[in-house]
Enzyme design. Structure first.
Site: not given
Length: 454
Positions: A32, A34-35, A192, A321, A337-338
């Site tokens: 992965g 990602g972040f 959003e 996640d 994300a944090q």
């Protein structure tokens, strides 16, 4: 006393340190990009270990701004960067474009889609999450979520195409249906998207179109729970709902979607004809728990120790996640994300210490830097716990935080310039419709013949 790398050592919260052959560089595999995965990889740059990132896509993606790609505010390249570029400065890190399909814990190997195997000494699972359609996976194509660039482009294609179809239609009901967008889920993504779609339509119709009118447009935000932004304090939730209503969004709470069909959504006994549907109603973890033969929680997250590794497998770490990690309040850490980024940095520090034969640091502790959601132009909410912010100040803070979190300086500059231009002119610069879109990029969903609700 520290033991040399390649031996077994008891460490707090992690059981035994992983074992690899003495005198050989350990192999660290990260699934992965990602972040969490990239934060971990960046922290392992230059260490005495061979690091491999496996991802089925060649780019990392700033998912919090995907809704701006979907609503033509930003281009895909503004929020994405090739993984190889992100880690290219670290000579001990390589990248493999492949899809993981399983993990052989006995042989310490990651299984790939082409039946090949990648051995590891230390494994980091950072495979993220996907949208949960609650047993209705057939809805995915009709109501894409916002997890990938492909989905964001699909939504953009459908939104912009629906305006064009309304412009050329002589049937008032058909125009009304084409100009109706339904967003399912009242969390940050749904809120959003609702605000962004409303602003996109109102300003674009008024300036660029001649046959359709602003009052023909509808944006419906559907939430099964009693209020929007359930993870936020009620004060901020009510502010978000009031603001969305003030810009023309129809907020439907305590309303469940029964069916999604081409061109319409059914809620209870009522059908609503629409031009585009967006899903943001819940997430589920990647199938990593099944790869390991473990029972995840209700959304598939893998229970981890305070050191973010898996019980009885100290060589396997899990973060983001996909991990069921508990905060100091005893509740699972949110899918933010944090959280993933801090966990990636922590796991990198643990692995660095393991490769150097040092004692493991203290268990992971999440430092909450606030939870935020933008609602529209000059409107956002920010929850810092005891301190809360809303309106224009929260909007400016949201913009600063999101620019700062972008992957590099180039993206920060590009996005900042585009946001300033968009703020001053109210124009969207990424309104691109493919001439002959493939189904996967945004087929024109046929409009239903059902009467428009209300």
């Amino acid at each position: 006393m520290a033991q040399p790398a390649g031996t077994t050592e008891e460490t707090s919260g992690a059981g035994s340190a992983p074992v690899w052959t003495a005198g050989r560089r350990p192999r660290v595999v990260i699934i992965g990009g990602g972040f969490g995965g990239l934060a971990c990889a960046d922290g392992l740059g230059g260490i005495e270990a061979d690091v491999l990132i496996i991802d089925r896509r060649n780019h990392n993606l700033f998912q919090p701004l995907l809704y701006q790609v979907a609503t033509a505010a930003l281009s895909p390249a503004d929020i994405a960067e090739p993984i190889r570029k992100s880690v290219g400065r670290h000579r001990n890190i390589s990248v493999l474009l492949a899809e993981a399909t399983g993990i052989d814990t006995a042989a310490k190997a990651v299984l790939l889609e082409d039946a090949s195997r990648v051995p590891y000494d230390i494994l980091v699972i950072a495979t993220g999450s996907d949208y949960n359609y609650f047993g209705h996976d057939e809805w995915r194509q009709l109501a894409p979520g916002l997890k990938t660039l492909r989905e964001a482009r699909m939504i953009r294609q459908r939104l912009l195409s629906s305006f064009e179809r309304a412009e050329r239609s002589d049937d008032p009901l058909e125009r009304r249906a084409a100009l109706t967008t339904i967003i399912i889920g009242g969390g940050p993504t749904g809120v959003e998207m609702a605000g962004a779609v409303s602003e996109l339509g109102r300003y674009m119709i008024r300036r660029d179109f001649r046959r359709i009118h602003q009052d023909e447009m509808r944006v419906l935000l559907v939430e099964a729970g009693p209020r929007l932004l359930a993870a936020f304090p009620e004060e901020l939730s009510h502010y978000a709902e009031d603001y969305l209503r003030s810009i023309g969004v129809e907020v439907l709470v305590s309303e469940r979607v029964v069916a999604i069909e081409p061109g319409s959504v059914q809620m209870g006994d009522a059908h609503v004809a629409c031009g585009a549907v967006v899903w943001g109603a819940g997430i589920k973890a990647s199938p990593a728990a099944a790869w390991l033969g473990l029972g995840g929680d209700r959304i598939g997250r893998i229970p981890v120790t305070p050191a973010l590794n898996i019980e009885n497998h100290p060589e396997i770490f899990c973060l983001g996640d996909t991990a069921l990690a508990m905060g100091e309040d005893g509740q699972p850490l949110p899918a933010l994300a944090q959280v993933a980024k801090q966990q990636g940095q922590y796991v990198a520090s643990v692995i660095r210490d393991l490769t150097r034969g040092r004692a493991q640091p203290r268990p992971f502790r999440f430092h909450n830097r606030g939870n935020t959601a933008v609602i529209g132009r000059n409107a956002a909410v920010f929850d810092f716990g005891r301190f809360r912010l809303k309106g224009r100040p929260a909007w400016f803070l949201w913009a600063i935080v999101h620019v700062y979190l972008l992957i590099n300086f180039e993206k920060r500059v590009l996005v900042s310039i585009q946001w300033m231009f968009r703020y001053l002119t109210r124009q969207r610069g990424a309104r691109i419709i493919d001439e002959k879109p493939e189904f996967s990029e945004g087929e024109e969903v046929p409009l239903a013949s059902a009467a428009v609700r209300r």
